[in-house]
Design an enzyme around this catalytic site. Sequence first.
Site, PDB file in Angstrom:
ATOM      1  N   LYS A   1       3.423  25.932 -19.224  1.00  0.00           N
ATOM      2  CA  LYS A   1       3.979  24.659 -19.702  1.00  0.00           C
ATOM      3  C   LYS A   1       5.398  24.814 -20.217  1.00  0.00           C
ATOM      4  O   LYS A   1       6.241  23.925 -20.040  1.00  0.00           O
ATOM      5  CB  LYS A   1       3.096  24.073 -20.807  1.00  0.00           C
ATOM      6  CG  LYS A   1       3.036  24.945 -22.044  1.00  0.00           C
ATOM      7  CD  LYS A   1       2.145  24.393 -23.109  1.00  0.00           C
ATOM      8  CE  LYS A   1       2.076  25.350 -24.288  1.00  0.00           C
ATOM      9  NZ  LYS A   1       1.489  26.664 -23.931  1.00  0.00           N
TER      10      LYS A   1
ATOM     11  N   LYS B   1       4.236  19.668 -23.470  1.00  0.00           N
ATOM     12  CA  LYS B   1       3.252  19.026 -22.594  1.00  0.00           C
ATOM     13  C   LYS B   1       3.582  17.551 -22.376  1.00  0.00           C
ATOM     14  O   LYS B   1       3.404  17.025 -21.269  1.00  0.00           O
ATOM     15  CB  LYS B   1       1.860  19.179 -23.199  1.00  0.00           C
ATOM     16  CG  LYS B   1       1.383  20.628 -23.225  1.00  0.00           C
ATOM     17  CD  LYS B   1       0.115  20.811 -24.025  1.00  0.00           C
ATOM     18  CE  LYS B   1      -0.312  22.270 -24.056  1.00  0.00           C
ATOM     19  NZ  LYS B   1      -1.484  22.506 -24.927  1.00  0.00           N
TER      20      LYS B   1
END
Length: 429
Positions: A105, A205
């Site tokens: 991520k 995220k």
Amino acid sequence: MKPIKVGLLGLGTVGTGVVRIVEGHQEDLQSQVGLPIVIEKVLVQNKTKSRSISIDPDKLTEDPWDIIRHPDIDVVVEVMGGIAGTKEYIIEALSRGKHVVTANKDLMALHGPEIVAKAKENGCDILYEASVAGGIPILRTLVDGFSSDRITKIMGIVNGTTNYILTKMSQEGASYSDVLKEAQELGYAEADPTSDVEGLDAARKMTILATLGFRTNVSLANVSAKGISQVSKEDILYAKRLGYELKLLGIAERQDDLVSISVQPTMVKHTHPIASVNGVFNAVYVYGDAVGETMFYGAGAGELPTATSIVADLVAVVKNLKLGVSGKQNGVADYKETKLKSDDQISSKYFLLLHVADRAGVLARITQVFAEFEVSLESVLQQPNPNNPDAEIIIITHDASKAAIQKVIDTFGSLDVVYKVKSVYRVEG
């Protein structure tokens, strides 16, 4: 049938899960893609280390370039983490025509557009479902499942560590510091928990979710992030008394062509589905013009949940290879320019906890400040607190702009009757 050969960068918890699934579900995988998937080479730090899975020692290497430059490897699966060196490996793999699946991520939030452009340039797939919410297939859902809809809001619990801490504080009345220590002992929180508890992990995220959901190139710098380190037992208690749960939410909103993305502790009405998401679980709530409201819930981390998303991406790569559409569907379709809302355009309800002088006329002066900046009030409650000699006033506003609330807070700083603005939280639901 010529097998698809995979190079695996990393054999930690998630990498081990990938090996378990690929080898243990081989019959199911072949039924989907029509040919074998073989793990050809695996990068490890120490080839002689004992492991929980049996793997051919000849497949192990301590040199990542053995995988990147391997002529027979078709797909590189990256689960080693990190940014600088890892980016170099992925870029080189794509340059050599290898497809890439990653759970990274941090890398995709910071360098996603560059990596996707390199993949497109070389006709390769770059898939990263496991980078957000572990085993929940949310990225593919945003890109494919909502392809005919227009997403207006994405709201999610996307960090299991902070959700575990807030859940324990809510259910047991424990303090933040005590629960954090417990989470570290259980392995839910790192020795240095800053990335989790200050909202940085969730912000990365949300960068990915907003980019895919809104079809615009959101950067990490566009995300306003505030963590949970200042959340107190009293905040949790007051939230529950008023019918709310306190959650660390990532919130991405779009109105016309303007977007706002934030991560912040938020009071969520107890009747809202996301309020009941507890422990280390994740959930992503999506609002679409056509579909209305939907929620996706599941494990946000862990060996097999995360590995399941990685292998699902691997299956997608193989299917694209067979269809001849590799490099065509990498998810980021940033056809819209990123235009951010100003603080005057970001609107929501707010909760404020004030420590004030306990004398006549104070409440009138406080409500006058809200009126001055055109902020209407939904409820006002004076709550006795035996641990605080000052009066405590709890206020929940109607929808108000972020800019107006900040002006109210700044004005309170100059009032002699307001000793402290103890807490300010966004309110949802």
